[in-house]
Design a protein around this motif. Sequence first.
Motif, PDB file in Angstrom:
ATOM      1  N   GLU A 215       0.819  -1.210   0.000  1.00 25.22           N
ATOM      2  CA  GLU A 215       0.000   0.000   0.000  1.00 25.22           C
ATOM      3  C   GLU A 215       0.855   1.262   0.000  1.00 25.22           C
ATOM      4  OE1 GLU A 215      -2.764  -0.302   3.183  1.00 25.22           O
ATOM      5  OE2 GLU A 215      -3.795  -2.034   2.307  1.00 25.22           O
ATOM      6  N   GLY A 216       2.113   1.110  -0.317  1.00 25.71           N
ATOM      7  CA  GLY A 216       3.068   2.204  -0.360  1.00 25.71           C
ATOM      8  C   GLY A 216       4.424   1.673   0.042  1.00 25.71           C
ATOM      9  N   LEU A 217       5.489   2.329  -0.406  1.00 25.02           N
ATOM     10  CA  LEU A 217       6.844   1.910  -0.068  1.00 25.02           C
ATOM     11  C   LEU A 217       7.476   2.931   0.871  1.00 25.02           C
ATOM     12  CD1 LEU A 217       8.118   0.665  -3.559  1.00 25.02           C
ATOM     13  CD2 LEU A 217       6.880  -0.590  -1.792  1.00 25.02           C
ATOM     14  N   GLU A 218       8.485   2.480   1.577  1.00 28.15           N
ATOM     15  CA  GLU A 218       9.159   3.335   2.548  1.00 28.15           C
ATOM     16  C   GLU A 218       9.761   4.560   1.866  1.00 28.15           C
ATOM     17  OE1 GLU A 218      10.635   4.574   6.289  1.00 28.15           O
ATOM     18  OE2 GLU A 218       9.012   3.275   5.634  1.00 28.15           O
ATOM     19  N   GLN A 219       9.710   5.702   2.546  1.00 29.14           N
ATOM     20  CA  GLN A 219      10.260   6.948   2.013  1.00 29.14           C
ATOM     21  C   GLN A 219      11.767   6.970   2.275  1.00 29.14           C
ATOM     22  OE1 GLN A 219      11.590   9.826   0.779  1.00 29.14           O
ATOM     23  NE2 GLN A 219      11.309  10.922   2.702  1.00 29.14           N
ATOM     24  N   THR A 220      12.559   6.972   1.206  1.00 28.63           N
ATOM     25  CA  THR A 220      14.018   6.933   1.354  1.00 28.63           C
ATOM     26  C   THR A 220      14.707   8.063   0.605  1.00 28.63           C
ATOM     27  OG1 THR A 220      14.179   5.414  -0.536  1.00 28.63           O
ATOM     28  CG2 THR A 220      14.047   4.424   1.659  1.00 28.63           C
ATOM     29  N   GLU A 221      13.940   9.080   0.173  1.00 29.42           N
ATOM     30  CA  GLU A 221      14.516  10.149  -0.625  1.00 29.42           C
ATOM     31  C   GLU A 221      14.606  11.446   0.178  1.00 29.42           C
ATOM     32  OE1 GLU A 221      15.743   9.067  -3.420  1.00 29.42           O
ATOM     33  OE2 GLU A 221      14.785   7.158  -2.941  1.00 29.42           O
ATOM     34  N   ALA A 222      15.489  12.338  -0.261  1.00 25.46           N
ATOM     35  CA  ALA A 222      15.693  13.608   0.441  1.00 25.46           C
ATOM     36  C   ALA A 222      14.476  14.515   0.332  1.00 25.46           C
ATOM     37  CB  ALA A 222      16.934  14.309  -0.117  1.00 25.46           C
ATOM     38  N   ASP A 223      13.804  14.488  -0.809  1.00 27.89           N
ATOM     39  CA  ASP A 223      12.630  15.326  -1.034  1.00 27.89           C
ATOM     40  C   ASP A 223      11.387  14.482  -0.773  1.00 27.89           C
ATOM     41  OD1 ASP A 223      10.590  16.952  -1.946  1.00 27.89           O
ATOM     42  OD2 ASP A 223      11.706  17.682  -3.681  1.00 27.89           O
ATOM     43  N   SER A 224      10.799  14.618   0.404  1.00 25.74           N
ATOM     44  CA  SER A 224       9.657  13.773   0.779  1.00 25.74           C
ATOM     45  C   SER A 224       8.422  14.077  -0.063  1.00 25.74           C
ATOM     46  CB  SER A 224       9.344  13.945   2.266  1.00 25.74           C
ATOM     47  OG  SER A 224       9.045  15.304   2.563  1.00 25.74           O
ATOM     48  N   ALA A 225       8.223  15.351  -0.416  1.00 27.06           N
ATOM     49  CA  ALA A 225       7.061  15.710  -1.222  1.00 27.06           C
ATOM     50  C   ALA A 225       7.161  15.101  -2.615  1.00 27.06           C
ATOM     51  CB  ALA A 225       6.933  17.227  -1.321  1.00 27.06           C
ATOM     52  N   ASP A 226       8.344  15.168  -3.212  1.00 23.25           N
ATOM     53  CA  ASP A 226       8.549  14.575  -4.525  1.00 23.25           C
ATOM     54  C   ASP A 226       8.386  13.067  -4.454  1.00 23.25           C
ATOM     55  OD1 ASP A 226       9.388  14.661  -7.331  1.00 23.25           O
ATOM     56  OD2 ASP A 226      11.226  13.718  -6.624  1.00 23.25           O
ATOM     57  N   ALA A 227       8.883  12.459  -3.378  1.00 24.61           N
ATOM     58  CA  ALA A 227       8.752  11.010  -3.211  1.00 24.61           C
ATOM     59  C   ALA A 227       7.288  10.613  -3.118  1.00 24.61           C
ATOM     60  CB  ALA A 227       9.513  10.553  -1.970  1.00 24.61           C
ATOM     61  N   ALA A 228       6.492  11.371  -2.356  1.00 21.21           N
ATOM     62  CA  ALA A 228       5.073  11.057  -2.205  1.00 21.21           C
ATOM     63  C   ALA A 228       4.331  11.217  -3.530  1.00 21.21           C
ATOM     64  CB  ALA A 228       4.447  11.952  -1.144  1.00 21.21           C
ATOM     65  N   SER A 229       4.708  12.208  -4.314  1.00 23.56           N
ATOM     66  CA  SER A 229       4.019  12.447  -5.589  1.00 23.56           C
ATOM     67  C   SER A 229       4.289  11.356  -6.608  1.00 23.56           C
ATOM     68  CB  SER A 229       4.433  13.804  -6.164  1.00 23.56           C
ATOM     69  OG  SER A 229       5.795  13.782  -6.584  1.00 23.56           O
ATOM     70  N   ASN A 230       5.324  10.536  -6.373  1.00 23.43           N
ATOM     71  CA  ASN A 230       5.659   9.475  -7.319  1.00 23.43           C
ATOM     72  C   ASN A 230       5.131   8.112  -6.898  1.00 23.43           C
ATOM     73  OD1 ASN A 230       7.677  10.239  -9.680  1.00 23.43           O
ATOM     74  ND2 ASN A 230       8.164  11.555  -7.940  1.00 23.43           N
ATOM     75  N   LEU A 231       4.403   8.027  -5.784  1.00 23.12           N
ATOM     76  CA  LEU A 231       3.792   6.760  -5.388  1.00 23.12           C
ATOM     77  C   LEU A 231       2.696   6.411  -6.393  1.00 23.12           C
ATOM     78  CD1 LEU A 231       3.520   7.293  -1.540  1.00 23.12           C
ATOM     79  CD2 LEU A 231       4.965   5.614  -2.687  1.00 23.12           C
ATOM     80  N   ALA A 232       2.732   5.183  -6.899  1.00 18.69           N
ATOM     81  CA  ALA A 232       1.788   4.826  -7.965  1.00 18.69           C
ATOM     82  C   ALA A 232       1.688   3.313  -8.105  1.00 18.69           C
ATOM     83  CB  ALA A 232       2.222   5.450  -9.291  1.00 18.69           C
ATOM     84  N   PHE A 233       0.641   2.895  -8.789  1.00 17.01           N
ATOM     85  CA  PHE A 233       0.498   1.523  -9.265  1.00 17.01           C
ATOM     86  C   PHE A 233       0.636   1.547 -10.785  1.00 17.01           C
ATOM     87  CE2 PHE A 233      -2.352   1.381  -5.436  1.00 17.01           C
ATOM     88  CZ  PHE A 233      -1.571   0.513  -4.690  1.00 17.01           C
ATOM     89  N   ALA A 234       1.157   0.473 -11.337  1.00 17.71           N
ATOM     90  CA  ALA A 234       1.220   0.338 -12.793  1.00 17.71           C
ATOM     91  C   ALA A 234       0.884  -1.102 -13.137  1.00 17.71           C
ATOM     92  CB  ALA A 234       2.605   0.719 -13.325  1.00 17.71           C
ATOM     93  N   TRP A 235       0.385  -1.305 -14.333  1.00 20.08           N
ATOM     94  CA  TRP A 235       0.003  -2.654 -14.757  1.00 20.08           C
ATOM     95  C   TRP A 235       0.091  -2.765 -16.270  1.00 20.08           C
ATOM     96  CZ3 TRP A 235      -3.181   1.193 -13.199  1.00 20.08           C
ATOM     97  CH2 TRP A 235      -4.204   1.594 -14.071  1.00 20.08           C
ATOM     98  N   LEU A 236       0.211  -3.993 -16.730  1.00 18.48           N
ATOM     99  CA  LEU A 236       0.264  -4.267 -18.167  1.00 18.48           C
ATOM    100  C   LEU A 236      -0.827  -5.264 -18.497  1.00 18.48           C
ATOM    101  CD1 LEU A 236       1.674  -3.969 -20.949  1.00 18.48           C
ATOM    102  CD2 LEU A 236       3.054  -5.969 -20.328  1.00 18.48           C
ATOM    103  N   LYS A 237      -1.809  -4.796 -19.229  1.00 19.21           N
ATOM    104  CA  LYS A 237      -2.859  -5.687 -19.690  1.00 19.21           C
ATOM    105  C   LYS A 237      -2.333  -6.499 -20.867  1.00 19.21           C
ATOM    106  CE  LYS A 237      -7.775  -5.791 -20.762  1.00 19.21           C
ATOM    107  NZ  LYS A 237      -9.028  -5.001 -20.798  1.00 19.21           N
TER     108      LYS A 237
END
Length: 565
Positions: A215-237
């Motif tokens: 449901e999300g991965l640990e935040q390990t980046e210096a810019d927390s806002a940028d890290a949060a904005s890149n949380l996503a799901f992706a899929w290939l039909k």
Amino acid sequence: MDRRLILALTLGVGVIFLSNWLFPPTTPTKAPSASAVADTSAAPASGTTTSAGQPATTLPSVVPAVGAAPTAAPATAPVAAETLSLATPRATYRFSTLGATMIGVTLREFRSLRVTGDSAPVELARRNEPMFRYSLVVPGDTISLTGVAFTPSRSTTAAADVVSFTTSVPTGTGPATVTFTYTLPTDTAMAYRATVQASVAGIAGNPYLLIGMPEGLEQTEADSADAASNLAFAWLKKGGDASILKFSDLDPGDVELEPGPHTWVVSKNKYFVVGALSTSEQSTPFAEVSFAAGARTQKFATAASATIVTELRAGNAAWELYTGPQEWKRLLAVGRDFENSNPYGGFLQGVVQPFATIVMRVLLWMKAATQLNYGWVLIIFGVAIRLAMWPLNQSAMRTSIRMQRISPELQAVQAKFKSDPQKLQAEMMKVYAAHGLSPFSTFSGCLPMLLPMPILFALFFVFQNTIEFRGVSFWWLPDISMKDPLYIVPLAMGLTMYLLSWIGMRNAPPNPQAKMMAYIFPVMMTFLFLNFASGLNLYYTVQNLAALPQQWLLANERGKEARRT
């Protein structure tokens, strides 16, 4: 209208709108609410289609309504969880006997950047959150395995470490034996990969398994806002293109369904990905996947859920896990188009993704061939692109000079035949033909200046999620994947852009519009690029500097032509 103004407006619209919008992804199909589909026997029959015209996923009535919570296994006496750790050459995996799930992956070769000077390795799992959640779907019931105690067993061979978890759960038709087996190869070529086999015995028919993704991965980046904005799901039909759904695109209460079959589904952040992939031996990939928004405890969406539905054929299912960095070559080696698990470009994916792939291939090849810092690689790449474009730019700019030369003749013809449009067109074509030009020469002269734009857009996205650039320092820049903390590079980019425009206007006919844009456009681009990756600004600055000699030579050539006429 002056071609410089046309070009400036085109670039401005392209960069501002396309880049600033970040190319929002296509919204998945909305799933009906749980109450609307409470009667699961009303699932679409074989051959029916969804409202979008796509074949509907045919699932038997045992599959619960989208958004319906599975029931917990019958309560038993509390059992202490046991944790098993398995170390592979590049990562350490931790498993819990409660739920037979992976609860942590430590990537020992990558360092957390969350705190300056932090030397801790990257951990993918969030604290106190299992990475996966399993539920068993049987006729008339859905049994959550999250809190069920499993009995572990472990074996080791030269090729892999294997850990299995077995338990017995009661169902409406009697007890069922459930087993999950994780196989982690020790070969470094298979780093960050594992296979999972699920087996259920004691249930008639083909039950289904629900796989809850992180449901999300640990935040390990210096810019927390940028890290949060890149949380996503992706899929290939299967048979389609990769799609992406950012956590921020899900509003609280939203439940969205993507009917399958799907080849893979991933949960990702900016640089790391946790993916479930159907195995090549599995004839039926994942049947469907549903997404639900998580609770928002802050400005950014930091939690969301994705649940995969897969059939247990003859009581068995198998899939592969990838839990590691978004290294392009490594993702490519996984196959099944997994290198597209970070889709680029949103609605322009079909255009941007191929350019991004080409750019990545070239940059990685240059890095391997030169063994230089990626900062130098970007400088060389920028100069190389400009040199490759030199002949085309030369031709276009000389066409511009020739258009400048015939401009008085065209104006005279327009004044003479302004009352006779047909005669005007014929005479203008004669003037163009006499000088080896055409009415489209003005626009063709702009084309070479627009050709580098796809590369610039591709680099914009490449810098967003390319782990190869993560933490790479260059000169005063602590990380070329992040903005310049001193804003030197974006300012240099704006100044060189202005210098390029100023030289381009030398010996050209007076044009107030072009002069105005020469001041406005560099300022506009500077502010737009101010917080972009410093490596992207570095590339653009080098492009401008490499173009100065050609612009100077052509401005002098334009001056000589003007003196002759």
